[in-house]
Design an enzyme around this catalytic site. Structure first.
Site, PDB file in Angstrom:
ATOM      1  N   TYR A 101       0.856  -1.190   0.000  1.00 22.39           N
ATOM      2  CA  TYR A 101       0.000   0.000   0.000  1.00 22.39           C
ATOM      3  C   TYR A 101       0.888   1.235   0.000  1.00 22.39           C
ATOM      4  O   TYR A 101       1.863   1.311   0.774  1.00 22.39           O
ATOM      5  CB  TYR A 101      -0.879   0.018   1.264  1.00 22.39           C
ATOM      6  CG  TYR A 101      -1.526   1.360   1.523  1.00 22.39           C
ATOM      7  CD1 TYR A 101      -2.775   1.658   1.008  1.00 22.39           C
ATOM      8  CD2 TYR A 101      -0.849   2.348   2.247  1.00 22.39           C
ATOM      9  CE1 TYR A 101      -3.349   2.906   1.206  1.00 22.39           C
ATOM     10  CE2 TYR A 101      -1.418   3.599   2.452  1.00 22.39           C
ATOM     11  CZ  TYR A 101      -2.667   3.869   1.931  1.00 22.39           C
ATOM     12  OH  TYR A 101      -3.224   5.106   2.125  1.00 22.39           O
ATOM     13  N   GLU A 186      -3.562   7.447  -3.817  1.00 22.32           N
ATOM     14  CA  GLU A 186      -3.395   6.198  -3.087  1.00 22.32           C
ATOM     15  C   GLU A 186      -3.336   5.052  -4.094  1.00 22.32           C
ATOM     16  O   GLU A 186      -4.129   5.032  -5.040  1.00 22.32           O
ATOM     17  CB  GLU A 186      -4.627   6.039  -2.197  1.00 22.32           C
ATOM     18  CG  GLU A 186      -4.491   5.080  -1.061  1.00 22.32           C
ATOM     19  CD  GLU A 186      -5.753   5.108  -0.199  1.00 22.32           C
ATOM     20  OE1 GLU A 186      -5.671   5.574   0.945  1.00 22.32           O
ATOM     21  OE2 GLU A 186      -6.814   4.666  -0.667  1.00 22.32           O
TER      22      GLU A 186
END
Ligand code: GDP
Ligand code: MN
Length: 381
Positions: A101, A186
């Site tokens: 991530y 993101e």
């Protein structure tokens, strides 16, 4: 403005982040045509402006045309997080070894940008330990260097093979975030493939609407973003509106007062249905437009109009409200708090015009009283 995955990927690609080849399709036939130009297997992905698509069955791998037909048929028409899937993104599938991530957002408390990296990304990120996320605050004046990115990635404990590639992605992501005026960028997951390459399998980009004036190219993105229908109407009427989940519709003049009104409704035990700032001049046309937007929200059970007269005098505002109520019938009772310059005159005007709003218009002297009344009326419905 929240971009959909395909738009987010296109946006990140402008800063040199390499993406898998892919294209949009809105029918099964289109998806087959798209796949002809790609290599198998492909991944089919629902395009809706929310996450959690994987868990909802909106992301599937297809190894051949038959499988593609099956998945596209199932995914088109699904509802994910309240959004109807009208289009799918089809791209060359990646052979995933590990999922990470990476994300960048503004940390308002720290007054810095915040870069985050985690060695465990993917669909279960919410369940994973927040302490497992390595964080770096970046002063906007310093920017993010390759060295700083590399040490953050090492701290997060990514596989050695993935570290350099991830640091490179972070530096580009940071540039996209700053130069592209994003509030959030993101990538989850950022995957290390079996072949040792870094791939952005997903992209979430939220653009800062306050910077829209310097991005004429955003108009095109906005045209295909699914806005909340209430927000779309508000934009058409030129109002500063944000839809919320409560039952008390809010109209206030000034952003600060509108924020304070949300807090007071909360303190009175209720919940606001929206934020709506009608700005300084609360004339009849603006009030009517505001009522129209509030009326478009079926959850609204009472309306709290909170006006503070400053340069705009309350008698002018009162005339505007009275006129607006004559033109647009509110779908719920209205509680009005009017204070500031010429408040007495304003209240007198509304008292004399009361039959126009009927018993559905209640005037209160203080903000707290008005909020309590609005919350009570909303609860009674
Ligand atoms: P989200 O659930 O809305 O965040 O959608 P994602 O785009 O993140 O997709 C969900 C999951 O599908 C990802 O976390 C991956 O595990 C998986 N996925 C997406 N693309 C690929 C791919 O190209 N190959 C493989 N093997 N898995 C993928
Ligand atoms: Mn994802």
């Amino acid at each position: 403005m929240d971009l959909m995955e395909y738009q987010g990927k296109g946006y990140l690609a402008r800063w040199g982040i390499v993406m898998q080849p892919g294209a949009l399709a809105s029918t099964v036939e289109e998806s087959l045509i798209v796949a002809e130009d790609l290599d198998w297997p492909v991944v089919v992905k629902a395009q809706v402006p929310v996450g959690g698509r994987g868990k909802a069955g909106g992301v599937k791998l297809a190894g051949d045309p038959d499988e593609l037909i099956r998945h596209v048929t199932a995914i088109l028409g699904m509802t994910i997080g309240g959004h109807l899937v009208r289009r799918v993104w089809v791209e060359v599938a990646s052979e995933v070894a590990v999922e990470y991530y990476v994300g960048i957002t503004l940390d308002r408390t720290a007054k810095d940008h915040l870069v985050m990296v985690s060695a465990s990304g993917g669909v279960d990120i919410e369940q994973s330990d927040p302490a497992a996320i390595a964080r770096l605050h970046v002063d906007p004046l310093d920017g993010l260097s390759m060295e700083a990115a590399a040490s953050l990635v090492a701290e997060a404990g990514l596989a050695t093979d993935a570290q350099h590639g991830t640091a490179e992605v972070l530096v580009r992501l940071y540039r996209c975030y700053v130069e592209g005026d994003a509030e959030l960028v993101e990538v989850n997951p950022l995957a290390l493939t079996v072949g040792g390459q870094m791939r952005c399998l997903d992209a979430k980009v939220t653009l800062d609407d306050n910077a829209a004036f310097r991005h004429p190219e955003w108009d095109e993105l906005r045209a295909s973003v699914e806005l909340d229908p209430r927000e779309r109407l508000a934009r058409d009427r030129g109002l500063n509106y944000i839809g919320l989940d409560g039952t008390v519709g809010i109209i206030a003049n000034g952003a600060g007062l509108a924020m304070a009104t949300l807090d007071v409704v909360d303190a009175a035990g209720g919940a606001a249905a929206n934020f709506l700032d009608i700005g300084g001049g609360a004339n009849a046309a603006v009030m009517a437009a505001a009522l129209e937007v509030i009326n478009a929200d079926p959850k609204v059970a009472s309306i709290l109009v909170n006006i503070f007269g400053g340069i705009t005098r309350c008698d002018e505002v009162a005339n505007g409200i009275a006129q607006a109520l004559g033109n647009v019938a509110a779908r719920a009772p209205i509680v009005l708090r009017l204070d500031g310059t010429n408040a007495e005159e304003g209240r007198a005007i509304l008292a004399s015009r009361a039959p126009a709003g009927g018993s559905r218009l209640v005037v209160r002297d203080t903000m707290l009283d008005a909020a309590r009344t609005a919350v009570e009326l909303a609860a009674r419905r």
